[in-house]
Write an enzyme that holds these catalytic residues in place. Structure first.
Site, short mmCIF file in Angstrom:
data_model
loop_
_atom_site.label_atom_id
_atom_site.label_comp_id
_atom_site.label_asym_id
_atom_site.label_seq_id
_atom_site.Cartn_x
_atom_site.Cartn_y
_atom_site.Cartn_z
N CYS A 1 0.83 -1.20 0.00
CA CYS A 1 0.00 0.00 0.00
C CYS A 1 0.88 1.26 0.00
O CYS A 1 1.55 1.51 -0.99
CB CYS A 1 -0.99 -0.06 1.15
SG CYS A 1 -2.42 0.97 0.86
N HIS B 1 -3.09 -5.21 1.84
CA HIS B 1 -2.41 -5.38 3.14
C HIS B 1 -2.41 -6.84 3.59
O HIS B 1 -3.24 -7.22 4.42
CB HIS B 1 -3.14 -4.56 4.21
CG HIS B 1 -3.03 -3.09 4.05
ND1 HIS B 1 -2.01 -2.35 4.60
CD2 HIS B 1 -3.81 -2.22 3.38
CE1 HIS B 1 -2.17 -1.09 4.30
NE2 HIS B 1 -3.26 -0.98 3.54
N GLU C 1 -0.56 -8.13 5.66
CA GLU C 1 -0.22 -8.17 7.09
C GLU C 1 -1.45 -8.05 7.98
O GLU C 1 -1.36 -8.27 9.19
CB GLU C 1 0.80 -7.07 7.42
CG GLU C 1 0.27 -5.64 7.51
CD GLU C 1 0.04 -4.97 6.15
OE1 GLU C 1 0.12 -5.66 5.12
OE2 GLU C 1 -0.25 -3.77 6.16
N1 GLN Z 1 -3.54 6.23 0.60
C1 GLN Z 1 -2.39 6.05 1.41
C2 GLN Z 1 -1.21 6.83 0.86
O1 GLN Z 1 -1.30 7.32 -0.21
C3 GLN Z 1 -2.02 4.59 1.49
C4 GLN Z 1 -3.05 3.88 2.27
C5 GLN Z 1 -2.54 2.66 2.98
O2 GLN Z 1 -1.33 2.41 3.08
N2 GLN Z 1 -3.45 1.93 3.53
O3 GLN Z 1 -0.22 6.94 1.51
#
Ligand code: GLN
Length: 193
Positions: free
Chosen positions: A77, A168, A170
């Protein structure tokens, strides 16, 4: 083997727990010093803008160097945003290392976060995937292998020793994606890295 988890902000504890459930030692990486002796590094989810600001300086320089040197890295992410060579709306990568472009928050606002199951190439079917304001991969370079798709959008990819996912792993009990990363580290150790 020791796997570092960038511990500036975000889902650090969850990644460390997943790594340790695979009987691999983990270490929180808060500064350049903590990078000594790690065999691989996880960039967790969280807020990429905040992480970029917190890392700026010596730590970010060290991360860029290690990425260029081929240390195995895994970004989830926001961590994927840190590792992308191109971030839409930004000049230059934050750390970089994988030849993809990403669009931040492409899956919508927080309320649009969702869960699904994915077939992940090299990992298996029915991988439980949690998307939270997820970035999407909008361009994939020639040496990048897309490992998973969701609605025709690439959501997981690998180039050499770098692995990234929009979601995610994790936050679930499914350890298969972390196991893939640990196997990547083992493979690169075997090659004398
Ligand atoms: N939208 C977040 C970002 O741009 C990432 C979201 C996440 O890691 N769950 O940093």
């Amino acid at each position: 083997m020791r796997v570092g988890v960038l511990a500036l902000q975000g889902a650090v504890r969850e990644h460390r727990a997943a790594i340790e459930r695979l009987s691999v030692e983990s270490r929180a990486v808060k500064s350049e010093r903590d990078l000594a002796g790690v065999d691989g590094l996880v960039f967790p989810g969280g807020e990429s803008t905040t992480m970029a600001l917190l890392a700026e300086g010596r730590l970010a320089d060290a991360l860029r160097r290690l990425s260029a040197d081929g240390l195995p890295m895994f970004g989830t992410c926001a961590g994927m945003i840190l590792l992308a060579d191109e971030v839409q709306g930004r000049v230059g990568p934050i750390v970089g290392g994988i030849n993809i472009a990403v669009a931040r928050n492409a899956s919508g606002r927080q309320v649009d976060s969702f869960e699904t199951t994915l077939d992940v190439h090299g990992v298996g079917p029915d991988v439980h995937a949690v998307f939270i304001r997820a970035p999407y991969i909008t361009r994939v370079g020639p040496d990048v292998e897309v490992l998973a798709w969701h609605n025709q959008v690439a959501v997981m990819a690998r180039q050499g020793r770098i692995l990234v996912a929009s979601f995610h792993p994790e936050l679930t009990a499914d350890l298969r994606v972390h196991r893939l990363f640990v196997d990547m580290i083992r493979g690169s150790c075997g090659k004398g890295a």
